[in-house]
Design a protein around this motif. Structure first.
Motif, PDB file in Angstrom:
ATOM      1  N   PHE A   1       0.812  -1.218   0.000  1.00 19.06           N
ATOM      2  CA  PHE A   1       0.000   0.000   0.000  1.00 19.06           C
ATOM      3  C   PHE A   1       0.850   1.275   0.000  1.00 19.06           C
ATOM      4  CE2 PHE A   1      -3.151  -2.799   2.460  1.00 19.06           C
ATOM      5  CZ  PHE A   1      -3.673  -3.301   1.289  1.00 19.06           C
ATOM      6  N   SER A   2       1.643   1.435  -1.045  1.00 21.08           N
ATOM      7  CA  SER A   2       2.466   2.637  -1.176  1.00 21.08           C
ATOM      8  C   SER A   2       1.791   3.635  -2.114  1.00 21.08           C
ATOM      9  CB  SER A   2       3.851   2.264  -1.710  1.00 21.08           C
ATOM     10  OG  SER A   2       3.761   1.747  -3.026  1.00 21.08           O
ATOM     11  N   GLY A   3       2.269   4.870  -2.072  1.00 20.99           N
ATOM     12  CA  GLY A   3       1.752   5.897  -2.978  1.00 20.99           C
ATOM     13  C   GLY A   3       0.260   6.137  -2.799  1.00 20.99           C
ATOM     14  N   PRO A   4      -0.503   6.120  -3.918  1.00 21.06           N
ATOM     15  CA  PRO A   4      -1.940   6.429  -3.839  1.00 21.06           C
ATOM     16  C   PRO A   4      -2.804   5.220  -3.482  1.00 21.06           C
ATOM     17  CG  PRO A   4      -1.317   6.104  -6.131  1.00 21.06           C
ATOM     18  CD  PRO A   4      -0.055   5.915  -5.311  1.00 21.06           C
TER      19      PRO A   4
ATOM     20  N   ILE B   1      -4.036   3.754  -0.721  1.00 22.70           N
ATOM     21  CA  ILE B   1      -5.139   3.861   0.246  1.00 22.70           C
ATOM     22  C   ILE B   1      -6.316   4.644  -0.343  1.00 22.70           C
ATOM     23  CG2 ILE B   1      -5.813   4.770   2.498  1.00 22.70           C
ATOM     24  CD1 ILE B   1      -4.070   2.279   2.628  1.00 22.70           C
ATOM     25  N   SER B   2      -6.038   5.753  -1.013  1.00 20.78           N
ATOM     26  CA  SER B   2      -7.130   6.542  -1.615  1.00 20.78           C
ATOM     27  C   SER B   2      -7.814   5.756  -2.720  1.00 20.78           C
ATOM     28  CB  SER B   2      -6.588   7.870  -2.157  1.00 20.78           C
ATOM     29  OG  SER B   2      -5.628   7.651  -3.178  1.00 20.78           O
ATOM     30  N   ARG B   3      -7.051   4.964  -3.479  1.00 24.69           N
ATOM     31  CA  ARG B   3      -7.649   4.135  -4.527  1.00 24.69           C
ATOM     32  C   ARG B   3      -8.601   3.101  -3.929  1.00 24.69           C
ATOM     33  NH1 ARG B   3      -2.383   2.948  -8.458  1.00 24.69           N
ATOM     34  NH2 ARG B   3      -2.525   4.888  -9.672  1.00 24.69           N
ATOM     35  N   ILE B   4      -8.194   2.466  -2.831  1.00 20.62           N
ATOM     36  CA  ILE B   4      -9.059   1.455  -2.204  1.00 20.62           C
ATOM     37  C   ILE B   4     -10.312   2.111  -1.645  1.00 20.62           C
ATOM     38  CG2 ILE B   4      -9.222  -0.181  -0.287  1.00 20.62           C
ATOM     39  CD1 ILE B   4      -6.244  -0.740  -0.664  1.00 20.62           C
TER      40      ILE B   4
ATOM     41  N   PRO C   1       3.313  -4.450   8.795  1.00 25.90           N
ATOM     42  CA  PRO C   1       2.451  -3.727   9.748  1.00 25.90           C
ATOM     43  C   PRO C   1       1.279  -3.048   9.045  1.00 25.90           C
ATOM     44  CG  PRO C   1       4.770  -3.248  10.168  1.00 25.90           C
ATOM     45  CD  PRO C   1       4.731  -4.023   8.880  1.00 25.90           C
ATOM     46  N   GLN C   2       0.070  -3.244   9.591  1.00 23.19           N
ATOM     47  CA  GLN C   2      -1.134  -2.742   8.922  1.00 23.19           C
ATOM     48  C   GLN C   2      -1.946  -1.776   9.770  1.00 23.19           C
ATOM     49  OE1 GLN C   2      -1.701  -3.228   5.821  1.00 23.19           O
ATOM     50  NE2 GLN C   2      -0.283  -4.909   5.393  1.00 23.19           N
ATOM     51  N   ASP C   3      -1.514  -1.476  10.981  1.00 20.17           N
ATOM     52  CA  ASP C   3      -2.325  -0.635  11.868  1.00 20.17           C
ATOM     53  C   ASP C   3      -2.620   0.733  11.251  1.00 20.17           C
ATOM     54  OD1 ASP C   3      -2.345  -2.658  13.688  1.00 20.17           O
ATOM     55  OD2 ASP C   3      -0.759  -1.826  14.965  1.00 20.17           O
ATOM     56  N   GLY C   4      -1.603   1.374  10.687  1.00 15.50           N
ATOM     57  CA  GLY C   4      -1.804   2.681  10.074  1.00 15.50           C
ATOM     58  C   GLY C   4      -2.716   2.623   8.864  1.00 15.50           C
ATOM     59  N   HIS C   5      -2.545   1.580   8.045  1.00 14.45           N
ATOM     60  CA  HIS C   5      -3.399   1.414   6.867  1.00 14.45           C
ATOM     61  C   HIS C   5      -4.852   1.190   7.265  1.00 14.45           C
ATOM     62  CE1 HIS C   5       0.490  -0.208   4.821  1.00 14.45           C
ATOM     63  NE2 HIS C   5       0.409   1.101   4.703  1.00 14.45           N
ATOM     64  N   MET C   6      -5.066   0.407   8.320  1.00 13.40           N
ATOM     65  CA  MET C   6      -6.435   0.124   8.756  1.00 13.40           C
ATOM     66  C   MET C   6      -7.100   1.373   9.335  1.00 13.40           C
ATOM     67  SD  MET C   6      -5.761  -3.644  10.421  1.00 13.40           S
ATOM     68  CE  MET C   6      -7.449  -3.967  10.921  1.00 13.40           C
TER      69      MET C   6
ATOM     70  N   ASP D   1      -6.523   4.427   8.224  1.00 11.66           N
ATOM     71  CA  ASP D   1      -6.799   5.312   7.093  1.00 11.66           C
ATOM     72  C   ASP D   1      -7.849   4.752   6.143  1.00 11.66           C
ATOM     73  OD1 ASP D   1      -4.866   6.995   8.091  1.00 11.66           O
ATOM     74  OD2 ASP D   1      -3.266   6.192   6.816  1.00 11.66           O
ATOM     75  N   CYS D   2      -8.074   3.443   6.191  1.00 13.10           N
ATOM     76  CA  CYS D   2      -9.008   2.815   5.249  1.00 13.10           C
ATOM     77  C   CYS D   2      -9.829   1.751   5.974  1.00 13.10           C
ATOM     78  CB  CYS D   2      -8.243   2.195   4.081  1.00 13.10           C
ATOM     79  SG  CYS D   2      -9.309   1.397   2.863  1.00 13.10           S
ATOM     80  N   PRO D   3     -11.101   2.006   6.257  1.00 17.01           N
ATOM     81  CA  PRO D   3     -11.930   1.032   6.988  1.00 17.01           C
ATOM     82  C   PRO D   3     -12.206  -0.251   6.211  1.00 17.01           C
ATOM     83  CG  PRO D   3     -13.237   2.922   6.235  1.00 17.01           C
ATOM     84  CD  PRO D   3     -11.820   3.258   5.976  1.00 17.01           C
ATOM     85  N   LYS D   4     -11.955  -0.260   4.909  1.00 17.62           N
ATOM     86  CA  LYS D   4     -12.195  -1.471   4.121  1.00 17.62           C
ATOM     87  C   LYS D   4     -11.116  -2.537   4.345  1.00 17.62           C
ATOM     88  CE  LYS D   4     -14.657   0.803   0.307  1.00 17.62           C
ATOM     89  NZ  LYS D   4     -14.664   1.064  -1.151  1.00 17.62           N
ATOM     90  N   ILE D   5      -9.966  -2.124   4.869  1.00 16.03           N
ATOM     91  CA  ILE D   5      -8.851  -3.059   5.052  1.00 16.03           C
ATOM     92  C   ILE D   5      -9.062  -3.874   6.326  1.00 16.03           C
ATOM     93  CG2 ILE D   5      -6.368  -3.274   5.471  1.00 16.03           C
ATOM     94  CD1 ILE D   5      -5.954  -0.799   3.748  1.00 16.03           C
TER      95      ILE D   5
END
Length: 369
Positions: A304-307, A309-312, A327-332, A334-338
């Motif tokens: 999940f680099s670059g754009p 998260i916004s794409r998802i 590590p996925q805590d930050g991604h989760m 920023d994106c509730p779908k993850i």
């Protein structure tokens, strides 16, 4: 003749029963038995040294989960950088004669983390560790495993082979990783490589979280993942489809062609990794156009680099499921779908089985809950 009570007392104090009435002979038998037992214990210890697990800075949470599962403490290690940004590693406890496992994933600051792993391996090796195993959940530079047709004459490097050489030269005796981008990377090493599969955990997640999974179709977003997808489809007893994509250049897809019927079915996209997520987002749009009712994406390594998260967030996914090899805590946040599948128990069981000299093949088709 010695007193009978004296002989009985000597017998009660012995590890093995004394069959001789002669006390000198009795002591000799005891000494021989104890020496044999000590010899057996030394042999067992030489085959099965004590275990130490250390964590690099890339994914301390996964390392902590692994040691919690094993019921041991994480080894003491201090990693820091000098003012000129050189990496410094200090192992805080003895590793002499130990079976050492170093957990470091190829994520975040990949180059720094790779160098840190190499230094930690070398530090343990020259400190007389019996065996050093690198536990690398996400193998760095795995996508640079060959020269593609477009760049066959372009003097492009095969960086995955270089990383394999570096790990071996640093002193690694064994590698444990998960879902290599290309399974032939195992052949780049002259040391044992255990390539674990996320497939058992993925199957479990599908059955527990998609109620209509029997009406699903497993889809590979590219031809390279066809084998992975057919394996999952066979075990679920559902159909599979394939998307053929053509790239203009790296991280940019030119066109997509769907092979298979997804109309009125739940489409489950399965891939080993997603970086900028351009491929899976285009694939999801293509599946919806072809009549899929819902689209899920299941990925082993969520970079999940670059754009990405916004794409998802803007895509039509019901959920994007990844494992915690990265590590996925930050991604989760920023994106509730993850959503995240915990695979620490698979690595912990692989470490336990390797340490005890047991087969790891059980983990290829089972989740060790």
């Amino acid at each position: 003749m010695p007193d009978k009570k004296c002989i009985e007392n000597e017998q009660n104090d012995c590890v093995m029963p004394v069959r001789s009435a002669n006390p000198i002979r009795a002591r000799s038998l005891i000494r021989d038995n104890l020496e044999k037992q000590a010899g057996c214990l030394n042999l067992i210890h030489s085959r099965m040294p004590n275990i130490k697990v250390f964590s690099g800075t890339s994914h301390p949470d996964l390392a902590q989960r692994i040691v919690d599962r094993l019921g041991i403490d994480l080894g003491k290690v201090v990693t820091k950088k000098f003012s000129n940004l050189e990496t410094c590693v200090e192992i805080g406890e003895s590793v002499r004669g130990e079976d050492v496992y170093i957990v470091q994933s190829g994520s975040g600051e990949i180059n720094d983390n790779l160098m840190e792993l190499l230094i930690m391996i070398n530090a343990c090796k020259i400190a007389s560790a019996s065996r050093v195993t690198a536990v690398i959940p996400c193998f760095p530079y795995a996508r640079q495993d060959k020269k593609d047709k477009a760049n066959a004459q372009s003097r492009a490097p095969i960086s995955a082979k270089l990383v394999a050489n570096m790990l071996s030269v640093a002193g690694a005796d064994h590698i444990i990783t998960m879902d290599l981008h290309a399974s032939q990377i195992q052949g780049f090493f002259d040391i044992p490589v255990d390539n674990l599969y996320a497939e058992p955990a993925v199957l479990k997640w599908i059955k527990e979280n998609i109620p209509e999974w029997k009406n699903s179709i497993i889809v590979s977003p590219d031809a390279g993942g066809a084998k992975r997808v057919t394996s999952i489809a066979d075990r679920l007893n559902v159909e599979f489809a394939l998307i053929h994509k053509e790239r203009k250049k790296a991280n940019e897809v030119a066109s997509m062609v769907l092979v298979g019927d997804v109309k009125d079915k739940i489409a489950i996209l399965v891939d080993d990794m997603a970086d900028t997520c351009g491929t899976i987002v285009h694939a999801a749009d293509r599946l919806v156009e072809a009549g899929a009712t819902k689209v899920y994406a299941i990925l082993t390594h969520g970079i999940f680099s670059g754009p990405a998260i916004s794409r998802i967030n803007n895509a039509c996914f019901e959920a994007v499921v990844v494992t915690n090899t990265i590590p996925q805590d930050g991604h989760m946040r920023d994106c509730p779908k993850i959503q995240c599948i915990d695979v620490s128990m698979m690595f912990a069981e692989a470490v336990r089985r390797t340490h005890n000299g047991e087969s790891v093949s059980y983990l290829f088709s089972n989740v060790p809950y």
